[in-house]
Structures are given as structure tokens and as C-alpha cells.
Design a protein around this motif. Sequence first.
Motif, PDB file in Angstrom:
ATOM      1  N   ALA A 275      46.801  16.772 -11.957  1.00 42.10           N
ATOM      2  CA  ALA A 275      47.138  16.428 -13.396  1.00 42.10           C
ATOM      3  C   ALA A 275      46.441  17.212 -14.624  1.00 42.10           C
ATOM      4  N   HIS A 276      45.095  17.244 -14.136  1.00 41.60           N
ATOM      5  CA  HIS A 276      44.486  18.012 -15.280  1.00 41.60           C
ATOM      6  C   HIS A 276      44.797  19.303 -15.374  1.00 41.60           C
ATOM      7  N   LEU A 277      44.838  20.234 -14.167  1.00 42.68           N
ATOM      8  CA  LEU A 277      45.139  21.459 -14.207  1.00 42.68           C
ATOM      9  C   LEU A 277      46.523  21.764 -14.696  1.00 42.68           C
ATOM     10  N   LEU A 278      47.365  20.831 -14.362  1.00 50.17           N
ATOM     11  CA  LEU A 278      48.888  20.733 -15.038  1.00 50.17           C
ATOM     12  C   LEU A 278      48.761  20.836 -16.549  1.00 50.17           C
ATOM     13  N   GLU A 279      47.993  19.779 -17.062  1.00 44.49           N
ATOM     14  CA  GLU A 279      47.818  19.676 -18.563  1.00 44.49           C
ATOM     15  C   GLU A 279      47.444  21.073 -19.218  1.00 44.49           C
ATOM     16  N   ARG A 280      46.332  21.335 -18.308  1.00 44.96           N
ATOM     17  CA  ARG A 280      45.744  22.563 -19.020  1.00 44.96           C
ATOM     18  C   ARG A 280      46.615  23.892 -19.050  1.00 44.96           C
ATOM     19  N   ALA A 281      47.468  23.828 -17.914  1.00 46.70           N
ATOM     20  CA  ALA A 281      48.700  24.904 -17.962  1.00 46.70           C
ATOM     21  C   ALA A 281      49.838  24.884 -18.917  1.00 46.70           C
ATOM     22  N   GLY A 282      49.841  23.625 -19.509  1.00 47.32           N
ATOM     23  CA  GLY A 282      50.646  23.461 -20.628  1.00 47.32           C
ATOM     24  C   GLY A 282      51.947  22.615 -20.031  1.00 47.32           C
ATOM     25  N   ASP A 283      51.926  22.357 -18.801  1.00 45.06           N
ATOM     26  CA  ASP A 283      53.173  21.725 -18.230  1.00 45.06           C
ATOM     27  C   ASP A 283      53.011  20.122 -18.253  1.00 45.06           C
ATOM     28  N   ARG A 284      53.432  19.520 -19.571  1.00 46.15           N
ATOM     29  CA  ARG A 284      53.095  18.184 -19.895  1.00 46.15           C
ATOM     30  C   ARG A 284      53.654  17.103 -19.038  1.00 46.15           C
ATOM     31  N   GLU A 285      54.959  17.414 -18.876  1.00 49.83           N
ATOM     32  CA  GLU A 285      55.925  16.250 -18.039  1.00 49.83           C
ATOM     33  C   GLU A 285      55.308  16.198 -16.690  1.00 49.83           C
ATOM     34  N   ALA A 286      55.143  17.368 -15.999  1.00 47.63           N
ATOM     35  CA  ALA A 286      54.506  17.328 -14.651  1.00 47.63           C
ATOM     36  C   ALA A 286      53.019  16.635 -14.596  1.00 47.63           C
ATOM     37  N   ALA A 287      52.284  16.928 -15.726  1.00 48.54           N
ATOM     38  CA  ALA A 287      51.001  16.334 -15.774  1.00 48.54           C
ATOM     39  C   ALA A 287      50.998  14.834 -15.807  1.00 48.54           C
ATOM     40  N   ARG A 288      52.097  14.510 -16.663  1.00 48.49           N
ATOM     41  CA  ARG A 288      52.087  13.000 -16.835  1.00 48.49           C
ATOM     42  C   ARG A 288      52.461  12.095 -15.643  1.00 48.49           C
ATOM     43  N   ALA A 289      53.347  12.815 -15.002  1.00 43.55           N
ATOM     44  CA  ALA A 289      53.738  12.227 -13.548  1.00 43.55           C
ATOM     45  C   ALA A 289      52.900  12.132 -12.620  1.00 43.55           C
ATOM     46  N   ALA A 290      51.869  13.085 -12.812  1.00 41.83           N
ATOM     47  CA  ALA A 290      50.714  13.210 -11.608  1.00 41.83           C
ATOM     48  C   ALA A 290      49.537  12.165 -12.093  1.00 41.83           C
ATOM     49  N   TYR A 291      49.433  12.076 -13.473  1.00 44.42           N
ATOM     50  CA  TYR A 291      48.363  11.197 -13.738  1.00 44.42           C
ATOM     51  C   TYR A 291      48.735   9.793 -13.309  1.00 44.42           C
ATOM     52  N   SER A 292      50.114   9.482 -13.648  1.00 40.66           N
ATOM     53  CA  SER A 292      50.764   7.952 -13.381  1.00 40.66           C
ATOM     54  C   SER A 292      50.528   7.919 -11.727  1.00 40.66           C
ATOM     55  N   ALA A 293      50.929   8.809 -10.947  1.00 38.31           N
ATOM     56  CA  ALA A 293      50.907   8.935  -9.422  1.00 38.31           C
ATOM     57  C   ALA A 293      49.306   8.526  -8.958  1.00 38.31           C
ATOM     58  N   ALA A 294      48.516   9.285  -9.714  1.00 37.34           N
ATOM     59  CA  ALA A 294      47.130   9.082  -9.413  1.00 37.34           C
ATOM     60  C   ALA A 294      46.629   7.723  -9.472  1.00 37.34           C
ATOM     61  N   ALA A 295      47.149   7.303 -10.834  1.00 37.24           N
ATOM     62  CA  ALA A 295      46.446   5.690 -11.099  1.00 37.24           C
ATOM     63  C   ALA A 295      46.926   4.809 -10.240  1.00 37.24           C
ATOM     64  N   GLU A 296      48.104   5.112  -9.349  1.00 32.14           N
ATOM     65  CA  GLU A 296      48.507   4.195  -8.516  1.00 32.14           C
ATOM     66  C   GLU A 296      47.606   3.923  -7.291  1.00 32.14           C
TER      67      GLU A 296
END
Length: 439
Positions: free
Chosen positions: A399-420
Motif C-alpha cells: 500500500a505504501h509503495l502504491l501510494e508513492r507511485a500515485g496509484d491512490r485507489e489500489a493503495a487505499r484497497a491495500a491499506y484496508s486489506a492489511a488492516a483486516e
Amino acid sequence: MPATAATEDLLRRLAPQVLGALVRRYGHFDAAEDAVQEALLAAARQWDADGDPTGGAGEAGEVSEAGGAGGAGGSGGRPQNPLGWLIRVASRRLTDILRAEEARRRREERVAASAPRDELLAPPPGESRAPSKDDTLTLLFLCCHPVLGHEARTALTLRAVGGLTTAEIARAYLVPEATMAQRVSRAKRRIKEAGARFVPPGERERAERLGDVLHVLYLIFNEGYTATAGSSLQRHELAGEAIRLTRALRALLPANGEVTGLLALMLLTDARRAARSRPDGSLVPLDEQDRTLWDRGAVTEGLALVTEALSHKPVGSYQLQAAIAAVHDEAASAQDTDWPQILALYGLLERVAPGPVVTLNHAVAAAMVHGPRVGLSMLAALEDEPAMERHHRLGAVRAHLLERAGDREAARAAYSAAAELTLSLPERRYLLARAARLG
């Protein structure tokens, strides 16, 4: 009444010393642990109670004598000598357990006991009954006995020396609690069957067990620095106990580079403790921490130990991890971090001690040097790794790397999945907050 947090912390620190004293004197590892647990429960019930600590129902004579060793003192019913109190009460519990076991054998075998009670409970010839300051370290090596497999050694040490509950160990290993309970029980039984004695190991035995001992100390520290579950991000008493035991081990083996490296790693990491969370308990990532809050004394000591550790060859994984921690701690700000040097060190570490967690951290370093897409490509190698399948850190890094790469939607989904996937409430809140920030 429930024990206060201060009493719980004290009991956790003293438990390994009490268990070590009992096993050294009497043997019977399994029975000794049961006796120690009963003594800890008695202390938790009585030490914070108002009035005389000898007033526990059904235990007055026993606790009165135990308290007499140090006298009642401090606040409430806590004795002046808590360690002596616990050892005495646990010894009496163990006496009762051994008596019951002896009686059971008599009934089953219909023969007299093989040894008188005084002989059964006597310490080994020439050994004093006074507790030894090295008991906990000896207990640590006993739990890493070669008759045990690697996983059993680690689980037993975390339970007996680290003070973790069976549920906490199970979460750390991502296995059901019942499975871990069986593993710990089998480990204690195998040590008993092997006839292992509670004595400091010789030089050869020490060398054979050292790798497991270091690994267990590392796990205890990690559980203290970032708790795998619960409402608190950190468990200071566990991290402190791991540092204390590693200091004791270094005093025993001052010329061992990996022991020195592990102590350096712990100090350099623990130095950041005060900056890792906000007053409300929320997590602060490394690149956002106020570095003026770092413990400069621990950093200075850790840096000196790294220099010493790296002078010993061959260089092992703890020495390299300590060197990486040193690069982070030497930087005045996150922007000043020498990421190329860290990347090079992770390259060495992956050759010396390859593993999924090393690859994960290596990917972060590569992303900081060569860009997030390079890091994301390295994470692909971990997709089918069983050890990472249910681990939240893989998703959090992605999620962190996707956010840095500018892919906000994929990063948001990855953060949420990690939180679970995480059982740590501070980490879950942090990951969900990152996801919410991305809309």
C-alpha cells in the motif's frame, strides 16, 4: 481484587527468575511452572489488597511465612522482598505438587516412594538454596535444549522466560492457540524425559544452542517493541527484559559478534520508543517521528556496539541488522537517511540470512533508492510465500509503495486489506486512517 498495572509488570519481570530458582533447586520443569503460576496468582490477589498480606483465605500460614522473609512493606500488601516471597510460596506449592505425584505413584505402583521427601526436595550436592542472579540465563539455555526442535525451543522459551501467554505465542506464529499449547506441553515433557539438569551449559553446548537463544531473544524484543495484538502498540516490559537478558549473555560471551550485534540492534531500535506513538496511543511511522525524542544515550551505546560487533568475523545477520539500524539512527532527519547504504546492507543480509521479511525490507530500501515500481516488483516474489500470506506487513508495504507511485485507489484497497489482517489495534487504526486519507 485485580492486580494493578505496576504489580502485573513486576510479576512479569520476576516470573522467569522464580521459575529458574525452582528448576535449579528441584528440577521438575513442568511442575515448577505450575507452582510458579499459582504463586503469581496469589501475589496478584494479595499484594494490592489493603491490610496485612498474610490474610489470604486458606493461605494465611503459608503467605505469612513467605512474607516474613522480607516483611510487609511498600504500598498495600506488597512484601519488601517480592522475589523471595514468590520463591517461597512457589516452593511450597511445588512441594504439594510433588507430594501428590509421589502419592499417586505409590497408589499406582503399590510400592514405597523411591526417596524420602527431604531428599526429593534437596538441591544438587554442593549447591546453595539461595537464588542465583544467573538463573534466568540458565533457564534460557535449558529451554533451548537440543532434544527440542527449533519451533519447540522458541515456543517454550517465549512462555517460560519471555512471559508471553500461549495465545500471544500462537498469534506470533500464526497457529491456533490449541496447537501452540500442545507444542509447549510436549516441549516440557521432552526436557523432563531427557533428564536435563538446571546447570549452566558447557562451552560446546552453549555454542550449539546459541543461535536459538539469540533468535528467541530477538522474538521477545520484537513482541515488546511492536505487540502482535491488543490495544497497546508496545509492551515495554518485554523489550526491557530482552535487553536485560542480552546484556547478560554478552557479559558471558563478550567476544561474540552476533551477541554484540543483537544488543546493538535492540538498543538502536528501542531508542525510538518515545517517538513511536502519540499521546492518544496512535502509531507514528519512522519517517514522521520527532527525532529529538529519541534516547540519545541508547543511540550512542548502540553505535559503539555496532562498531565493535562488525570487527568480529564472520559477519552475521544481527550484526548487519544492527548496522542498518545505525544508519537510520545516525540520520538527523528522515530526508538525511543514507538509503543507498541501507540498500547495500540489505543486499548483504539477503545473502547471509535470506527470508521473506528480509526481502520485504529490501524492497522498501530499493524503492527509496530506485523508485516505488522497483520495490513493487520485488514484492511479487512474496505473493506465494506461505509465511506472508496472512501477514499484514506485506499488504502495508505494498500500500505504501502504491501510494508513492500515485496509484491512490489500489493503495487505499491495500491499506484496508492489511488492516483486516492485524490484531494490533494501533496498527489497524493507522492503516485505516491511511486508507481514509486516500478517499
